[in-house]
Design an enzyme around this catalytic site. Structure first.
Site, PDB file in Angstrom:
ATOM      1  N   GLU A 110       0.811  -1.231   0.000  1.00 48.85           N
ATOM      2  CA  GLU A 110       0.000   0.000   0.000  1.00 48.85           C
ATOM      3  C   GLU A 110       0.839   1.274   0.000  1.00 48.85           C
ATOM      4  O   GLU A 110       0.521   2.238   0.695  1.00 48.85           O
ATOM      5  CB  GLU A 110      -0.973  -0.011   1.184  1.00 48.85           C
ATOM      6  CG  GLU A 110      -2.058  -1.054   1.059  1.00 48.85           C
ATOM      7  CD  GLU A 110      -3.122  -0.962   2.140  1.00 48.85           C
ATOM      8  OE1 GLU A 110      -2.990  -0.106   3.052  1.00 48.85           O
ATOM      9  OE2 GLU A 110      -4.080  -1.742   2.082  1.00 48.85           O
TER      10      GLU A 110
ATOM     11  N   GLU B 286      -5.680  -8.405  -0.284  1.00 51.57           N
ATOM     12  CA  GLU B 286      -6.432  -8.007   0.913  1.00 51.57           C
ATOM     13  C   GLU B 286      -7.864  -7.748   0.500  1.00 51.57           C
ATOM     14  O   GLU B 286      -8.121  -6.908  -0.365  1.00 51.57           O
ATOM     15  CB  GLU B 286      -5.852  -6.744   1.567  1.00 51.57           C
ATOM     16  CG  GLU B 286      -4.567  -6.938   2.330  1.00 51.57           C
ATOM     17  CD  GLU B 286      -4.160  -5.710   3.134  1.00 51.57           C
ATOM     18  OE1 GLU B 286      -5.056  -5.000   3.650  1.00 51.57           O
ATOM     19  OE2 GLU B 286      -2.947  -5.454   3.247  1.00 51.57           O
TER      20      GLU B 286
END
Length: 511
Positions: free
Chosen positions: A173, A292
């Protein structure tokens, strides 16, 4: 009563079922590791500290690959802290989750745990505060046979044979301003490219995942993937996707339709990958790692379970985002799995985040029991029964109205065909909150012989859609036999309760 017709034609398949689609995630966050999978002194822990009650549930759930050790945690992590004698490992601050990390559990412990759980490891490297040198050193430590500094250190630390980890995430991320070491797409793309090159010089057999957008709402979504892949296309095998969903302001109808958003998100990333492939005249195919995804109730910045936003004491393994999942949440999880499976030709890896305690299908208490959440069941059944080929469905359904997505199908489905076993598995949900649904399944090219099994997750009599499994009532939500299902005139007919997810396995013969 919503009505749907589903056609599954023997000759129309999507791809083989990618077994890595049924992955999970273990991050050094909250109580996922400590008092989750690892709790020395627990009555059910073995001599290594692995909780066997949790291990039994993990094996029942059936994840095939597990991403480790993060997540936001990895962007500030020194992997060397988690190897060697436990008494010599440093205690560190974890800035990502405002916690204290003891490093009592590290790479060797996770490898041992993963081998017992019979799962593949998906190792993430730190490209937030670290880079090329640490990345290639970790690959050498994990995968080189011996005779070099890092591989001999692994052997000294008790692992004579290489860990042979094949799947690696190039950070986490890094498009997000919250991330330690946040970067622009160009900064990350160059770092990921050079790290990937160095890692593959150590072990050319590894597979690499580049960081994609943290969610579809990111202002850089699309342009981030394009820039990163322009730098890394020849070095990587996958680009990542992340998405979390929750019910807002009691709008259950829109929440139940979030699979529509996941479909659009995946289709957008596929388009970007293919645009970069065409522009760069590449011949290899980069695919997607949706590493995710889950339901996550991000309740607000003032609550204790939003750790990096709230001033509080530094603690070891504090309780963080331990959501309790209801019947409604479990049906949504089922439809998200449908979306992933329908896109299995390009989504080749997916990891539900996380495995234990932290927004997880499995819960445990320190010194106490472990149990299945409602969301455990769709994952467990699809991991067990989705085998062989993903079938291309033709679905015609009555509609339900939503504020967010407008009119959407009341019935959502995915299906697989295991030719070797002669089984067709239908995974199907009724999004209607109030009305039962009828489904007629047409099977050209197949002959339906019998119903091998049929189970449904729904609101039990006397309950409501918020019912959940908790420590004092661990079996409030479970799968039960689907009563109204049968074969009539060559078609499979079934009736789905309102707000339900079901799996029907059919004995079939191919024409």
């Amino acid at each position: 009563m919503p009505y749907a017709t589903i056609t599954i034609d023997r000759d129309f398949t999507v791809a083989d079922v990618p077994r890595r689609l049924f992955g999970s995630f273990v991050e050094h966050m909250g109580r996922c590791v400590y008092t989750g999978i690892y709790e020395p002194g627990h009555p059910r822990a073995d001599e290594r500290g692995f909780r066997q009650d949790v291990m039994e549930l993990v094996k029942e759930m059936g994840p095939t690959v597990i991403r480790y050790p993060g997540g936001n945690f990895v962007s500030g992590y020194r992997w060397e802290d988690g190897v060697g004698p436990q008494e010599d490992r440093p205690v560190r601050i974890d800035g990502a989750w405002h916690s204290i990390e003891t490093n009592a559990f590290g790479l060797h412990e996770f490898v041992d745990w993963a081998r017992e759980a019979e799962v593949e490891i998906m190792e993430a490297i730190n490209l937030g505060t670290r880079g090329v040198e640490a990345a290639r050193s970790l690959v050498e430590y994990a995968n080189h046979p011996g005779g070099t500094y890092w591989s001999d250190l692994r052997r000294k630390n008790g692992a004579e044979d290489p860990f042979d980890i094949k799947l690696w995430c190039l950070g986490n991320e890094l498009d997000g301003p919250w991330q330690i070491g946040h970067k622009t797409a160009a900064e990350y793309g160059r770092l990921a490219q050079e790290s990937a090159k160095a890692m593959k010089l150590v072990d050319p057999t590894i597979e690499l995942v580049a960081v994609g957008s943290s969610n579809r709402q990111m202002p850089t979504f699309g342009s981030w993937e394009h820039t990163v892949l322009t730098h890394t296309y020849e070095e990587v095998d996958y680009v990542s996707m992340h998405a979390y969903y929750q019910e807002h302001d009691g709008d259950a109808a829109s929440f139940l339709a979030e699979g529509v958003d996941m479909d659009a998100f995946i289709d957008g990333v596929i388009s970007t990958i293919d645009a970069v492939k065409a522009a760069g005249k590449h011949t290899k195919q980069v695919n997607i790692s949706f590493d995710e995804w889950n339901v996550w109730y991000q309740r607000g910045l003032e609550t204790e379970d939003q750790p990096h936003q709230v001033a509080r004491d530094w603690k070891t393994h504090p309780r963080l985002i331990e959501d309790t999942y209801s019947v409604t949440d479990a049906v949504v999880v089922g439809t998200l799995l449908h979306s992933l499976l329908r896109h299995g030709d390009r989504v080749r890896i997916a990891n539900q985040a996380q495995l234990v305690n932290v927004i997880a299908p499995i819960r445990s208490e320190e010194g106490g029991p472990a149990w299945r959440q409602a969301s455990f069941w769709p994952f467990a059944r699809m991991a067990a029964l989705a085998r062989g080929q993903i079938m291309q469905l033709s679905l015609v359904s009555d509609q339900v109205s939503t504020k967010k997505f407008g009119e959407v199908d009341a019935v959502d489905a995915a299906a697989t065909w295991d030719e070797e076993r002669g089984k067709l598995a239908l995974f199907v949900a009724n999004r209607s909150l109030e009305e039962d649904g009828e489904v007629s399944l047409k099977l050209p090219g197949f002959t339906a012989r019998s119903i091998a099994s049929a189970e449904v997750l729904c609101v039990p009599e006397g309950g409501d859609r918020h019912l959940a499994n908790v420590e004092d009532n661990q079996d409030a939500v479970t799968l039960v036999p689907l009563q109204e299902v049968g074969i009539q005139d060559g078609r499979v007919q079934l009736k789905l309760p309102a707000l339900s997810w079901a799996v029907v396995e059919i004995d079939v013969e191919s024409a």
